[in-house]
Write an enzyme that holds these catalytic residues in place. Structure first.
Site, PDB file in Angstrom:
ATOM      1  CE  LYS A  11      -1.973   1.496   4.042  1.00  0.00           C
ATOM      2  NZ  LYS A  11      -1.591   2.894   4.309  1.00  0.00           N
ATOM      3  CG  ASN A  12       2.317   2.680   3.563  1.00  0.00           C
ATOM      4  OD1 ASN A  12       1.131   2.937   3.316  1.00  0.00           O
ATOM      5  ND2 ASN A  12       2.778   2.516   4.798  1.00  0.00           N
ATOM      6  CB  CYS A  52      -4.510   5.967  11.278  1.00  0.00           C
ATOM      7  SG  CYS A  52      -5.039   4.378  10.661  1.00  0.00           S
ATOM      8  NE  ARG A  75      -0.026  10.348  10.557  1.00  0.00           N
ATOM      9  CZ  ARG A  75      -0.321   9.219   9.901  1.00  0.00           C
ATOM     10  NH1 ARG A  75      -1.416   8.567  10.169  1.00  0.00           N
ATOM     11  NH2 ARG A  75       0.505   8.772   8.981  1.00  0.00           N
ATOM     12  CG  ASP A 105       3.043   1.468   9.785  1.00  0.00           C
ATOM     13  OD1 ASP A 105       2.738   2.359  10.587  1.00  0.00           O
ATOM     14  OD2 ASP A 105       3.082   1.638   8.563  1.00  0.00           O
ATOM     15  NE  ARG A 123      -7.200   4.150   5.903  1.00  0.00           N
ATOM     16  CZ  ARG A 123      -6.298   4.769   6.653  1.00  0.00           C
ATOM     17  NH1 ARG A 123      -6.483   4.878   7.944  1.00  0.00           N
ATOM     18  NH2 ARG A 123      -5.227   5.294   6.126  1.00  0.00           N
TER      19      ARG A 123
HETATM   20  C1  UD1 Z   1       4.313   6.795   6.477  1.00  0.00           C
HETATM   21  C2  UD1 Z   1       3.446   5.567   6.332  1.00  0.00           C
HETATM   22  C3  UD1 Z   1       2.927   5.117   7.700  1.00  0.00           C
HETATM   23  C4  UD1 Z   1       4.091   4.918   8.662  1.00  0.00           C
HETATM   24  C5  UD1 Z   1       4.980   6.151   8.700  1.00  0.00           C
HETATM   25  C6  UD1 Z   1       6.243   5.961   9.524  1.00  0.00           C
HETATM   26  C7  UD1 Z   1       2.471   5.921   4.143  1.00  0.00           C
HETATM   27  C8  UD1 Z   1       1.251   6.191   3.339  1.00  0.00           C
HETATM   28  N1  UD1 Z   1       2.320   5.898   5.479  1.00  0.00           N
HETATM   29  O1  UD1 Z   1       3.482   7.823   7.020  1.00  0.00           O
HETATM   30  O2  UD1 Z   1       2.228   3.894   7.508  1.00  0.00           O
HETATM   31  O3  UD1 Z   1       3.581   4.685   9.948  1.00  0.00           O
HETATM   32  O4  UD1 Z   1       5.392   6.507   7.363  1.00  0.00           O
HETATM   33  O5  UD1 Z   1       6.966   4.886   9.054  1.00  0.00           O
HETATM   34  O6  UD1 Z   1       3.538   5.691   3.607  1.00  0.00           O
HETATM   35  N2  UD1 Z   1       5.979  14.693  10.732  1.00  0.00           N
HETATM   36  C9  UD1 Z   1       5.995  16.034  11.031  1.00  0.00           C
HETATM   37  N3  UD1 Z   1       5.824  16.916   9.981  1.00  0.00           N
HETATM   38  C10 UD1 Z   1       5.632  16.484   8.708  1.00  0.00           C
HETATM   39  C11 UD1 Z   1       5.626  15.100   8.430  1.00  0.00           C
HETATM   40  C12 UD1 Z   1       5.803  14.222   9.480  1.00  0.00           C
HETATM   41  O7  UD1 Z   1       6.154  16.454  12.161  1.00  0.00           O
HETATM   42  O8  UD1 Z   1       5.478  17.327   7.815  1.00  0.00           O
HETATM   43  C13 UD1 Z   1       6.120  13.724  11.859  1.00  0.00           C
HETATM   44  C14 UD1 Z   1       4.850  12.896  12.039  1.00  0.00           C
HETATM   45  O9  UD1 Z   1       3.898  13.573  12.829  1.00  0.00           O
HETATM   46  C15 UD1 Z   1       5.365  11.657  12.690  1.00  0.00           C
HETATM   47  C16 UD1 Z   1       6.748  11.481  12.058  1.00  0.00           C
HETATM   48  O10 UD1 Z   1       7.091  12.749  11.515  1.00  0.00           O
HETATM   49  O11 UD1 Z   1       5.524  11.880  14.076  1.00  0.00           O
HETATM   50  C17 UD1 Z   1       6.802  10.419  10.994  1.00  0.00           C
HETATM   51  O12 UD1 Z   1       5.940  10.719   9.972  1.00  0.00           O
HETATM   52  P1  UD1 Z   1       6.205  10.309   8.454  1.00  0.00           P
HETATM   53  O13 UD1 Z   1       7.482   9.547   8.306  1.00  0.00           O
HETATM   54  O14 UD1 Z   1       6.036  11.531   7.626  1.00  0.00           O
HETATM   55  O15 UD1 Z   1       5.000   9.316   8.187  1.00  0.00           O
HETATM   56  P2  UD1 Z   1       3.964   9.336   7.012  1.00  0.00           P
HETATM   57  O16 UD1 Z   1       4.648   9.619   5.716  1.00  0.00           O
HETATM   58  O17 UD1 Z   1       2.780  10.151   7.385  1.00  0.00           O
END
Ligand code: UD1
Length: 420
Positions: free
Chosen positions: A22-23, A116, A121, A305, A396
């Site tokens: 998915k990701n 989720c 986030r 995850d 999902r």
């Molecule tokens: C992706 C995955 C999710 C997984 C996560 C971490 C997808 C669709 N989802 O989510 O399943 O749990 O990686 O491996 O690929 N953050 C900020 N600012 C930002 C972006 C992120 O503060 O602009 C923080 C987030 O709140 C979180 C951390 O960084 O605490 C990690 O987030 P991130 O690596 O961006 O995860 P996702 O890409 O949302």
């Protein structure tokens, strides 16, 4: 209302195929917007989040077709650059379409993304990357509008290796003239998969899987074909299912190199995991042991995850484990459900303390995607009948979790409860 009916307490024996990731598929589908032509994506899983991505592409004017596991996206003629609020609210990964739209159209607009409920986030890192490449960002209430007359490549340094911000920076950089260097990039296998797809379109992208990714953007891309990698979190789910219930399972198509921290933890707990020509094989014949302390982190550390899945398996074993979550704020919401199944578990701040204890059946609700899968795995080990509701979260990320667990030998059915 649908629910899983599980009769637990019996060991598994079976084989299952791991579907596409998915990701990986989500950023790859966003990347199809970069081409004025057709992209063919094989091994694209049939999940509600993927359907949301396809709905976004259709709304933007793409011709989208699915035949079995293959999705074809023709992005020759786009009709807009605004993602409807309803689609944006369905999942957080909708934010990935912003980088691709900015590169292709020079503009993008949307409301803040959903997904989720794992705590705060924010998308500040995504926005900072767009601004660094020359985009203007306007926010009005809940809405965001990005514009760029011209994007220009430059050095970007992410304060944290965010998966989504790295992907969005790669996508936007494809439309930026010159070289973009993304420093402190996320190193997850999904980033390498996105690079593979972009290369198949003719993009000059290198370095994915390391801390520094280079994109030489601004070139027109051409139609391409790509196969999405197997889902490593689904792999972790089925490994933890066998660890939870005991027995033996074969995971066809699974990549052992993508789940090393998970297999290391399961081996420490007493499972035997082997790479075999078809994929991975896992056996658990004794009881599971607690593994002491474990901490989640960005790849190659233990994936956040998979943290609920491992906790669910260890809950029904013996001994102590303390799991510290370093990525998301609210990732122990499944602990309440584990407790309802008899687990001895306590969440304190960022750490979950577990003492292995025999589990019993009960009725629980999935609090989020992986938390819901985790409760299902715990139910496999719990003596008696369990009922898991909230399947919209689980759907999902799994094509048909109950069918795959049944193929592994579990007694699980999807039932419909008539609510009058
Ligand atoms: C992706 C995955 C999710 C997984 C996560 C971490 C997808 C669709 N989802 O989510 O399943 O749990 O990686 O491996 O690929 N953050 C900020 N600012 C930002 C972006 C992120 O503060 O602009 C923080 C987030 O709140 C979180 C951390 O960084 O605490 C990690 O987030 P991130 O690596 O961006 O995860 P996702 O890409 O949302």
């Amino acid at each position: 209302m649908e629910y899983f009916a599980v009769t637990g307490g019996r060991p598994l024996a079976g084989e299952v195929r791991v579907h596409g990731a998915k990701n990986s598929a989500l950023p790859i589908l966003a990347a199809t917007l970069l081409v004025r032509g057709e992209s063919v994506v094989h091994n694209c899983p049939a999940l509600t989040d993927i359907q949301t991505a396809l709905d976004i592409l259709s709304c933007l004017g793409c011709q989208v077709r699915r035949t079995g596991e293959t999705v074809t996206v023709d992005a020759a003629h786009l009709t807009g650059a605004a993602i409807p609020d309803e689609l944006m609210g369905r999942m957080r990964a909708s934010v990935l379409f912003l980088g691709a739209l900015l590169a292709r159209q020079g503009e993008a607009s949307a409301c803040w993304p959903g997904g989720c409920a794992l705590g705060r986030r924010p998308i500040d890192l995504h926005i900072r990357a767009f601004q660094a490449l020359g985009a203007q960002v306007e926010t009005r209430g809940e809405h965001l509008r990005l514009t760029a007359a011209r994007l220009a490549g430059r050095r970007l340094s992410l304060p944290f290796p965010s998966v989504g911000a790295t992907e969005n920076a790669m996508l936007a950089a494809c439309g930026a003239a010159g070289l973009t260097r993304i420093c402190n990039a996320a190193r997850e296998p999904e980033i390498v998969d996105l690079q593979g797809f972009l290369q198949a379109l003719g993009a000059r992208v290198t370095g994915a899987g390391t801390e520094e990714i280079h994109v030489s953007g601004g070139l027109p891309l051409h139609p391409g074909t790509y196969r999405v990698m197997p889902d490593r979190i689904v792999t972790a789910t089925y490994l933890c299912a066998v660890a939870s219930a005991g027995g033996q399972g074969v995971l066809q198509g699974a990549r052992g190199d993508h789940v090393e921290p998970v297999t290391a933890a399961l081996s420490a707990a007493g499972c035997r995991v082997r790479c075999i020509p078809e994929g991975l094989q896992i056996t658990r014949d004794g009881s599971l042991r607690g593994i002491g302390a474990l901490q989640t982190g960005p790849y190659p550390a233990f994936p956040t995850d998979a943290q609920p899945l491992l906790a669910a398996a260890l809950a029904g074993g013996t001994g102590e484990t303390a799991i510290t979550e370093t990525i998301f704020d609210h990732r122990f919401r499944y602990a309440q459900g584990l407790e309802a199944l008899g687990a001895q578990v306590r969440a304190a701040g960022e750490t979950l303390y577990l003492t292995g204890h025999p589990l019993h059946g009960g009725s629980v609700e999935a609090p989020d995607l992986r938390g819901g899968a985790a409760l299902t795995l715990a139910a496999l080990a719990a003596e008696g009948e369990s009922r898991i509701t909230g399947l919209r979260h689980i759907d999902r990320g799994y094509e048909a979790l109950e069918q795959d667990l049944a193929a592994l030998g579990a007694d699980i059915r999807r039932e419909t409860l008539c609510v009058l």
